[in-house]
Every structure is written in structure tokens, then in C-alpha cells.
Design a protein around this motif. Sequence first.
Motif, PDB file in Angstrom:
ATOM      1  N   TRP A 139       8.281   9.613   8.598  1.00 22.62           N
ATOM      2  CA  TRP A 139       7.433   9.490   9.783  1.00 22.62           C
ATOM      3  C   TRP A 139       8.284   9.813  11.003  1.00 22.62           C
ATOM      4  CZ3 TRP A 139       2.231   8.430  10.087  1.00 22.62           C
ATOM      5  CH2 TRP A 139       1.607   8.021   8.915  1.00 22.62           C
ATOM      6  N   ARG A 140       7.670  10.469  11.977  1.00 24.59           N
ATOM      7  CA  ARG A 140       8.388  10.837  13.204  1.00 24.59           C
ATOM      8  C   ARG A 140       7.612  10.339  14.412  1.00 24.59           C
ATOM      9  NH1 ARG A 140      11.425  11.164   9.796  1.00 24.59           N
ATOM     10  NH2 ARG A 140      12.761  12.905   9.159  1.00 24.59           N
ATOM     11  N   HIS A 145       2.956  12.234  22.923  1.00 27.76           N
ATOM     12  CA  HIS A 145       1.658  11.619  22.578  1.00 27.76           C
ATOM     13  C   HIS A 145       1.779  10.142  22.243  1.00 27.76           C
ATOM     14  CE1 HIS A 145      -0.161  15.487  22.808  1.00 27.76           C
ATOM     15  NE2 HIS A 145       0.417  15.982  21.717  1.00 27.76           N
ATOM     16  N   GLN A 146       3.030   9.641  22.102  1.00 20.28           N
ATOM     17  CA  GLN A 146       3.267   8.227  21.789  1.00 20.28           C
ATOM     18  C   GLN A 146       2.559   7.809  20.492  1.00 20.28           C
ATOM     19  OE1 GLN A 146       5.174   5.849  24.180  1.00 20.28           O
ATOM     20  NE2 GLN A 146       5.933   7.941  24.271  1.00 20.28           N
ATOM     21  N   TYR A 169      -1.360  17.166  10.339  1.00 18.49           N
ATOM     22  CA  TYR A 169      -0.421  16.063  10.241  1.00 18.49           C
ATOM     23  C   TYR A 169      -1.191  14.752  10.034  1.00 18.49           C
ATOM     24  CZ  TYR A 169       2.584  19.605  12.250  1.00 18.49           C
ATOM     25  OH  TYR A 169       3.262  20.781  12.469  1.00 18.49           O
ATOM     26  N   ILE A 170      -0.542  13.831   9.363  1.00 23.42           N
ATOM     27  CA  ILE A 170      -1.096  12.496   9.197  1.00 23.42           C
ATOM     28  C   ILE A 170      -0.587  11.641  10.355  1.00 23.42           C
ATOM     29  CG2 ILE A 170      -1.315  10.504   7.679  1.00 23.42           C
ATOM     30  CD1 ILE A 170      -2.553  13.101   6.607  1.00 23.42           C
ATOM     31  N   VAL A 171      -1.506  11.075  11.107  1.00 29.52           N
ATOM     32  CA  VAL A 171      -1.189  10.303  12.316  1.00 29.52           C
ATOM     33  C   VAL A 171      -1.642   8.864  12.113  1.00 29.52           C
ATOM     34  CG1 VAL A 171      -1.671  10.058  14.776  1.00 29.52           C
ATOM     35  CG2 VAL A 171      -1.391  12.334  13.793  1.00 29.52           C
ATOM     36  N   TRP A 172      -0.832   7.917  12.566  1.00 31.02           N
ATOM     37  CA  TRP A 172      -1.249   6.522  12.501  1.00 31.02           C
ATOM     38  C   TRP A 172      -2.089   6.193  13.731  1.00 31.02           C
ATOM     39  CZ3 TRP A 172      -1.762   3.172   8.840  1.00 31.02           C
ATOM     40  CH2 TRP A 172      -2.068   1.844   9.172  1.00 31.02           C
ATOM     41  N   ASN A 173      -3.374   5.889  13.484  1.00 34.54           N
ATOM     42  CA  ASN A 173      -4.333   5.600  14.547  1.00 34.54           C
ATOM     43  C   ASN A 173      -4.276   4.103  14.852  1.00 34.54           C
ATOM     44  OD1 ASN A 173      -6.660   5.051  16.070  1.00 34.54           O
ATOM     45  ND2 ASN A 173      -7.773   6.753  15.148  1.00 34.54           N
ATOM     46  N   THR A 174      -3.761   3.745  16.027  1.00 31.35           N
ATOM     47  CA  THR A 174      -3.630   2.331  16.381  1.00 31.35           C
ATOM     48  C   THR A 174      -4.960   1.700  16.762  1.00 31.35           C
ATOM     49  OG1 THR A 174      -3.084   2.959  18.656  1.00 31.35           O
ATOM     50  CG2 THR A 174      -1.248   2.576  17.135  1.00 31.35           C
ATOM     51  N   ASP A 175      -5.946   2.509  17.176  1.00 29.93           N
ATOM     52  CA  ASP A 175      -7.253   1.952  17.540  1.00 29.93           C
ATOM     53  C   ASP A 175      -8.023   1.501  16.303  1.00 29.93           C
ATOM     54  OD1 ASP A 175      -6.809   2.418  20.251  1.00 29.93           O
ATOM     55  OD2 ASP A 175      -7.593   4.461  20.124  1.00 29.93           O
ATOM     56  N   ASP A 190       9.589  17.422  21.118  1.00 29.35           N
ATOM     57  CA  ASP A 190       8.801  16.226  21.424  1.00 29.35           C
ATOM     58  C   ASP A 190       9.029  15.110  20.411  1.00 29.35           C
ATOM     59  OD1 ASP A 190       7.685  17.408  23.654  1.00 29.35           O
ATOM     60  OD2 ASP A 190       5.946  18.186  22.560  1.00 29.35           O
ATOM     61  N   LEU A 191       9.762  15.386  19.353  1.00 29.49           N
ATOM     62  CA  LEU A 191      10.016  14.365  18.338  1.00 29.49           C
ATOM     63  C   LEU A 191      11.282  13.593  18.680  1.00 29.49           C
ATOM     64  CD1 LEU A 191       9.228  16.365  15.077  1.00 29.49           C
ATOM     65  CD2 LEU A 191       7.720  14.847  16.369  1.00 29.49           C
ATOM     66  N   ASP A 192      11.251  12.296  18.454  1.00 32.45           N
ATOM     67  CA  ASP A 192      12.404  11.447  18.729  1.00 32.45           C
ATOM     68  C   ASP A 192      13.437  11.621  17.614  1.00 32.45           C
ATOM     69  OD1 ASP A 192      14.206   9.546  19.446  1.00 32.45           O
ATOM     70  OD2 ASP A 192      12.794   7.867  19.493  1.00 32.45           O
ATOM     71  N   THR A 193      14.601  12.071  17.986  1.00 32.23           N
ATOM     72  CA  THR A 193      15.680  12.281  17.006  1.00 32.23           C
ATOM     73  C   THR A 193      16.815  11.285  17.202  1.00 32.23           C
ATOM     74  OG1 THR A 193      16.706  13.914  18.475  1.00 32.23           O
ATOM     75  CG2 THR A 193      15.167  14.736  16.808  1.00 32.23           C
ATOM     76  N   SER A 194      16.567  10.209  17.968  1.00 30.36           N
ATOM     77  CA  SER A 194      17.637   9.254  18.268  1.00 30.36           C
ATOM     78  C   SER A 194      17.785   8.183  17.200  1.00 30.36           C
ATOM     79  CB  SER A 194      17.365   8.575  19.621  1.00 30.36           C
ATOM     80  OG  SER A 194      16.158   7.834  19.573  1.00 30.36           O
ATOM     81  N   LEU A 195      16.879   8.168  16.208  1.00 27.07           N
ATOM     82  CA  LEU A 195      16.948   7.156  15.154  1.00 27.07           C
ATOM     83  C   LEU A 195      17.972   7.581  14.114  1.00 27.07           C
ATOM     84  CD1 LEU A 195      13.122   6.490  14.792  1.00 27.07           C
ATOM     85  CD2 LEU A 195      14.783   5.084  15.979  1.00 27.07           C
ATOM     86  N   GLN A 196      19.203   7.196  14.313  1.00 28.15           N
ATOM     87  CA  GLN A 196      20.282   7.635  13.449  1.00 28.15           C
ATOM     88  C   GLN A 196      20.840   6.516  12.584  1.00 28.15           C
ATOM     89  OE1 GLN A 196      20.936  10.794  13.177  1.00 28.15           O
ATOM     90  NE2 GLN A 196      19.673  11.452  14.900  1.00 28.15           N
ATOM     91  N   GLN A 197      21.047   5.344  13.163  1.00 29.72           N
ATOM     92  CA  GLN A 197      21.704   4.266  12.406  1.00 29.72           C
ATOM     93  C   GLN A 197      20.975   2.939  12.642  1.00 29.72           C
ATOM     94  OE1 GLN A 197      25.680   4.054  13.844  1.00 29.72           O
ATOM     95  NE2 GLN A 197      25.105   3.668  15.960  1.00 29.72           N
ATOM     96  N   PRO A 198      21.044   2.040  11.687  1.00 31.50           N
ATOM     97  CA  PRO A 198      20.344   0.758  11.844  1.00 31.50           C
ATOM     98  C   PRO A 198      20.970  -0.078  12.931  1.00 31.50           C
ATOM     99  CG  PRO A 198      21.725   0.753   9.883  1.00 31.50           C
ATOM    100  CD  PRO A 198      21.734   2.151  10.400  1.00 31.50           C
TER     101      PRO A 198
END
Length: 202
Positions: A139-140, A145-146, A169-175, A190-198
Motif C-alpha cells: 500500500w502507498r 489525495h491523502q 488502483y485499489i483505494v481505501w475509502n474512509t467514508d 505524489d507517493l510518500d517514499t519516506s517510510l523506510q524504517q520502523p
Amino acid sequence: MSLKSRDEKQSQTPEAVDPLPGMSAVDRWGIKGLRTLMSTHQDYHAMVLGLDPSTMNLDVNSPEMISTQIYSLFDDNPPRPTVYANKIRLPDCYNVTNVQPIESKIQSFNEETLFWIFYSCPADVKQQMAALELHSRNWRWHKKHQIWLTKDDHVAPQILSPNHERGYYIVWNTDLWRKDRRELNLFYGDLDTSLQQPPTIP
């Protein structure tokens, strides 16, 4: 009580008056009926403006707790003593001590649970842990679009340039709290690539 006296008593009882005469059943039990009651009857009007505490013998300027001033609006008995929180004993079932830490179980959570953790724990280490686990499951996070999205395995996207593609794409609909399928132009920036380490757990 004799039959005659009972009949006389019933005849003296005032008949109930319909406060909403001529109003249809749909309006009577809806907002229109409620607004009519609140604007024409003082008892219902209190639902909007509330009640004056002084009419209930409550002194809001007193330093005493309200529980020492009055027990009930419908009871003339002396007021009950103040109940302090430190004198309340919780049942033992509330004191659970064998709960495993979240970092040891988060990999076993399903995606819906991970999304719940992510959206219900803002600016918390648990939110970052859920994001890392979602990222490991392909998941990205779309910064513009948040939303969380992942590729649809059944349809390969069309590469339009070195920087973007178009596809489903499969999107998680929060509504609706479910997965939805959407067609998007996806720019890789536009994709967050900062998720590298726990995160480090204190």
C-alpha cells in the motif's frame, strides 16, 4: 370505588390534545414536527435553549460540587454525600496485565485493523507502525489525495512517461470504510517514499 364514581372521575379528566393537528405522520415524527413543538410548546423549547440552573435550586457560582447541593430534581430527600473517584473500586477484569505490545502483533493484524490504527492514532508512534506495515503490504500513501492505494493485480497500469502512469488502483475509502476500485493518473512524485524504517519504541 363504585362504577358511578369511577365514571365521574373519568369524565373530569381532560382529554389529550393533539399538539400537531393536521400534520402528516411523516412530518409529525420528523424534524418538521420537532421544530413545531419546540416553537409552540415551552417544554419542548427547553430542548433547544436548555434550562436555567437557578430554577432547579443549583448555585453554579458555589465552590461546592453539584452532587452535594441536590440529589434529584424529583426527590425531596436530603442530598447525597459527594462521591470521590479514589473511593471507587474497579472490578479486577479491568486490570488486564497480559496484553502483548502492539509491535509484536501488528504484523498479524488485517488491513482493516491497520487502517483503523492509522486513522485513529494521529501523530502517534502506532500510526507510523501501521503505515510501515501497510507499506510492506504494497500500500502507498498518496500525498496529494491523502489516500492509501495499491495496484489492482488484475489490470496492469499504462506507463505514460518516466514520471507517471494511468491505471486502476485499489483505494481505501474512509467514508464507506472499504476498498474501492478507481482509475487514476498516478504521478510517482505524489507517493510518500519516506517510510523506510520502523519507529523506535521508547
